[in-house]
Design a protein around this motif. Structure first.
Motif, PDB file in Angstrom:
ATOM      1  N   ALA A   1      22.316  17.112  -7.041  1.00  0.00           N
ATOM      2  CA  ALA A   1      23.800  16.821  -7.458  1.00  0.00           C
ATOM      3  C   ALA A   1      24.044  15.813  -6.691  1.00  0.00           C
ATOM      4  N   MET A   2      24.818  14.360  -7.888  1.00  0.00           N
ATOM      5  CA  MET A   2      25.776  13.268  -7.422  1.00  0.00           C
ATOM      6  C   MET A   2      26.770  13.178  -6.654  1.00  0.00           C
ATOM      7  N   ARG A   3      26.871  12.576  -6.553  1.00  0.00           N
ATOM      8  CA  ARG A   3      27.771  12.459  -5.620  1.00  0.00           C
ATOM      9  C   ARG A   3      29.083  11.238  -5.841  1.00  0.00           C
ATOM     10  N   PRO A   4      30.497  10.884  -5.820  1.00  0.00           N
ATOM     11  CA  PRO A   4      31.062   9.717  -6.665  1.00  0.00           C
ATOM     12  C   PRO A   4      30.890   8.760  -5.372  1.00  0.00           C
TER      13      PRO A   4
ATOM     14  N   GLY B   1      25.268  20.846  -8.881  1.00  0.00           N
ATOM     15  CA  GLY B   1      26.645  20.304  -8.723  1.00  0.00           C
ATOM     16  C   GLY B   1      27.635  20.287  -9.520  1.00  0.00           C
ATOM     17  N   ASP B   2      28.928  19.706  -9.418  1.00  0.00           N
ATOM     18  CA  ASP B   2      29.890  19.827 -10.435  1.00  0.00           C
ATOM     19  C   ASP B   2      29.545  18.176 -11.489  1.00  0.00           C
ATOM     20  N   TYR B   3      29.489  17.453 -11.198  1.00  0.00           N
ATOM     21  CA  TYR B   3      28.725  16.298 -11.922  1.00  0.00           C
ATOM     22  C   TYR B   3      29.661  15.867 -13.528  1.00  0.00           C
ATOM     23  N   ASP B   4      30.288  15.414 -13.370  1.00  0.00           N
ATOM     24  CA  ASP B   4      30.517  15.507 -15.424  1.00  0.00           C
ATOM     25  C   ASP B   4      31.146  14.362 -15.477  1.00  0.00           C
ATOM     26  N   VAL B   5      31.141  14.184 -16.661  1.00  0.00           N
ATOM     27  CA  VAL B   5      30.939  13.155 -17.179  1.00  0.00           C
ATOM     28  C   VAL B   5      32.021  13.138 -19.246  1.00  0.00           C
ATOM     29  N   LYS B   6      32.252  12.769 -19.452  1.00  0.00           N
ATOM     30  CA  LYS B   6      33.245  13.167 -20.565  1.00  0.00           C
ATOM     31  C   LYS B   6      33.918  12.365 -21.720  1.00  0.00           C
ATOM     32  N   GLY B   7      33.530  12.817 -22.926  1.00  0.00           N
ATOM     33  CA  GLY B   7      33.760  11.314 -24.420  1.00  0.00           C
ATOM     34  C   GLY B   7      32.467  10.638 -24.570  1.00  0.00           C
ATOM     35  N   PRO B   8      33.082   9.832 -25.222  1.00  0.00           N
ATOM     36  CA  PRO B   8      31.331   8.840 -25.506  1.00  0.00           C
ATOM     37  C   PRO B   8      30.862   8.607 -24.444  1.00  0.00           C
ATOM     38  N   ARG B   9      30.534   8.448 -23.284  1.00  0.00           N
ATOM     39  CA  ARG B   9      29.087   8.579 -22.304  1.00  0.00           C
ATOM     40  C   ARG B   9      28.960   9.781 -22.359  1.00  0.00           C
TER      41      ARG B   9
ATOM     42  N   GLY C   1       0.963  -1.811   0.001  1.00  0.00           N
ATOM     43  CA  GLY C   1       0.025   0.072  -0.012  1.00  0.00           C
ATOM     44  C   GLY C   1       0.903   1.019   0.086  1.00  0.00           C
ATOM     45  N   TYR C   2       1.832   0.867   0.225  1.00  0.00           N
ATOM     46  CA  TYR C   2       3.067   2.210  -0.317  1.00  0.00           C
ATOM     47  C   TYR C   2       2.274   3.070  -2.340  1.00  0.00           C
ATOM     48  N   THR C   3       2.542   4.466  -1.880  1.00  0.00           N
ATOM     49  CA  THR C   3       1.658   5.459  -2.867  1.00  0.00           C
ATOM     50  C   THR C   3       3.046   5.327  -3.215  1.00  0.00           C
ATOM     51  N   ARG C   4       4.353   5.931  -2.932  1.00  0.00           N
ATOM     52  CA  ARG C   4       5.263   6.564  -3.169  1.00  0.00           C
ATOM     53  C   ARG C   4       6.381   5.589  -2.899  1.00  0.00           C
ATOM     54  N   ALA C   5       7.087   5.057  -3.962  1.00  0.00           N
ATOM     55  CA  ALA C   5       8.192   4.682  -3.724  1.00  0.00           C
ATOM     56  C   ALA C   5       9.304   5.497  -4.730  1.00  0.00           C
ATOM     57  N   ILE C   6      10.470   5.551  -4.229  1.00  0.00           N
ATOM     58  CA  ILE C   6      11.628   5.947  -4.704  1.00  0.00           C
ATOM     59  C   ILE C   6      13.131   5.073  -4.356  1.00  0.00           C
ATOM     60  N   GLN C   7      14.215   4.748  -6.257  1.00  0.00           N
ATOM     61  CA  GLN C   7      14.959   4.020  -5.825  1.00  0.00           C
ATOM     62  C   GLN C   7      16.079   5.210  -5.168  1.00  0.00           C
ATOM     63  N   VAL C   8      16.744   5.103  -4.067  1.00  0.00           N
ATOM     64  CA  VAL C   8      18.146   5.127  -3.802  1.00  0.00           C
ATOM     65  C   VAL C   8      19.688   3.891  -4.254  1.00  0.00           C
ATOM     66  N   ASP C   9      20.550   4.865  -4.602  1.00  0.00           N
ATOM     67  CA  ASP C   9      21.313   3.443  -5.081  1.00  0.00           C
ATOM     68  C   ASP C   9      22.047   2.819  -3.611  1.00  0.00           C
ATOM     69  N   ALA C  10      23.428   2.310  -3.179  1.00  0.00           N
ATOM     70  CA  ALA C  10      23.789   1.955  -2.108  1.00  0.00           C
ATOM     71  C   ALA C  10      24.488   1.788  -2.486  1.00  0.00           C
ATOM     72  N   ASP C  11      25.520   2.254  -3.088  1.00  0.00           N
ATOM     73  CA  ASP C  11      26.667   3.212  -3.402  1.00  0.00           C
ATOM     74  C   ASP C  11      27.170   4.728  -2.650  1.00  0.00           C
ATOM     75  N   GLY C  12      25.746   5.050  -2.303  1.00  0.00           N
ATOM     76  CA  GLY C  12      25.746   6.846  -1.832  1.00  0.00           C
ATOM     77  C   GLY C  12      26.058   8.016  -3.263  1.00  0.00           C
ATOM     78  N   GLN C  13      26.042   7.529  -4.207  1.00  0.00           N
ATOM     79  CA  GLN C  13      26.050   8.535  -5.130  1.00  0.00           C
ATOM     80  C   GLN C  13      24.723   9.632  -5.102  1.00  0.00           C
ATOM     81  N   HIS C  14      23.558   8.997  -4.383  1.00  0.00           N
ATOM     82  CA  HIS C  14      22.797   9.822  -4.778  1.00  0.00           C
ATOM     83  C   HIS C  14      23.266  10.238  -3.303  1.00  0.00           C
ATOM     84  N   ASN C  15      22.532  11.190  -2.791  1.00  0.00           N
ATOM     85  CA  ASN C  15      22.340  12.011  -1.525  1.00  0.00           C
ATOM     86  C   ASN C  15      21.202  11.617  -0.848  1.00  0.00           C
ATOM     87  N   PRO C  16      20.835  11.078   0.089  1.00  0.00           N
ATOM     88  CA  PRO C  16      19.591  11.181   0.940  1.00  0.00           C
ATOM     89  C   PRO C  16      18.978  12.719   1.027  1.00  0.00           C
ATOM     90  N   ALA C  17      20.033  13.454   1.314  1.00  0.00           N
ATOM     91  CA  ALA C  17      19.504  14.736   1.666  1.00  0.00           C
ATOM     92  C   ALA C  17      18.697  15.621   0.428  1.00  0.00           C
TER      93      ALA C  17
END
Length: 251
Positions: free
Chosen positions: A203-206, A126-134, A86-102
């Motif tokens: 803002a994502m974290r490493p 934030g300052d999340y940065d990806v370069k190149g083909p990705r 009966g939950y009306t909201r569900a949110i994914q938070v990855d275990a590796d710490g990249q998603h900030n619970p705040a």
């Protein structure tokens, strides 16, 4: 600790985890410190380490899968749990710490205007940065998904996303386990079923421990696989799968 009370919007935080014993305890503790009123379930995706035990010690409920299904399989398990309880909201938070619970509340607030809310990188926060083909792949995917969703998206592959009741029901019916299915294919299917999407800048974290990226060759493979996965998702006939998501009551 899990259980639905009389809140207007009972919320479940789903943490998919595979061999994350070094990260999952800290992640669960951060979530509970930020929002103790939310329920947390860790989906132990066939881990061979102590992920389940560490998660329980940190205060989360744990569902252990007998073998590794991938993020898609783990998340479908989490959404099924949410629907049945009966939950009306569900949110994914990855275990590796990249998603900030705040940022959980900010992403959840997006559900006030849409069925699915994505915590988006590359949205001037934030300052999340990806370069190149990705990075090229992410730009192409975001542009295509923006057309599919009918709204501007900057991050089609973010796993930091929330689902309202209609999206939870849709994801239980169709949430693929194959590579990129959990982000791209599931989102295309939801849009084809008539669900709406919005994004919220975060803002994502490493990662706290371990590695999740590859070198140049891995980035090129990422590009090719991502474009191929999105192509299949767009042409696949999803409408019949999810069209009833808004009309049925939770099981």
């Amino acid at each position: 600790m899990l259980g639905v009370n009389e809140r207007d919007h009972p919320t479940l935080i789903v943490v998919p985890a595979w061999n994350e014993e070094r990260n999952v305890g800290h992640t669960v503790s951060e979530i509970l410190a930020a929002r103790p009123e939310y329920d947390v379930v860790v989906i132990d995706d066939g881990s061979t380490d102590s992920t389940a035990a560490v998660a329980r010690s940190a205060g989360a409920a744990v569902i252990q899968l007998p073998f590794n299904l991938g993020v898609g399989g783990a998340m479908r398990t989490g959404f099924t749990y949410a629907l049945r309880h009966g939950y009306t909201r569900a949110i994914q938070v990855d275990a590796d710490g990249q998603h900030n619970p705040a940022d959980i509340d900010s992403v959840l607030e997006g559900l006030e205007r849409a069925d699915i809310s994505i915590g988006a990188r590359f949205a001037e926060v934030g300052d999340y940065d990806v370069k190149g083909p990705r990075r090229w792949a992410m730009i192409v995917l975001a542009r295509v998904m923006s057309r599919v969703a009918g709204t501007k998206l900057t991050d089609a592959t973010s796993g930091f996303r929330a689902a309202g009741p209609s999206a939870i029901a849709q994801y239980v019916r169709y949430y693929p386990a194959e590579y990129f299915g959990d982000t791209l294919d599931s989102l295309v299917a939801a849009c084809h079923a008539g669900l709406t999407v919005t994004q919220v800048p975060v803002a994502m974290r490493p990662r706290m421990h371990g590695t999740s990226t590859q070198g140049t060759f891995g980035a090129l493979v990422y590009l090719l696989r991502a474009v191929f996965a999105l192509g299949l998702a767009v042409v696949r006939p999803h409408r019949a799968i999810g069209a009833v998501a808004r009309t049925e009551e939770p099981a």
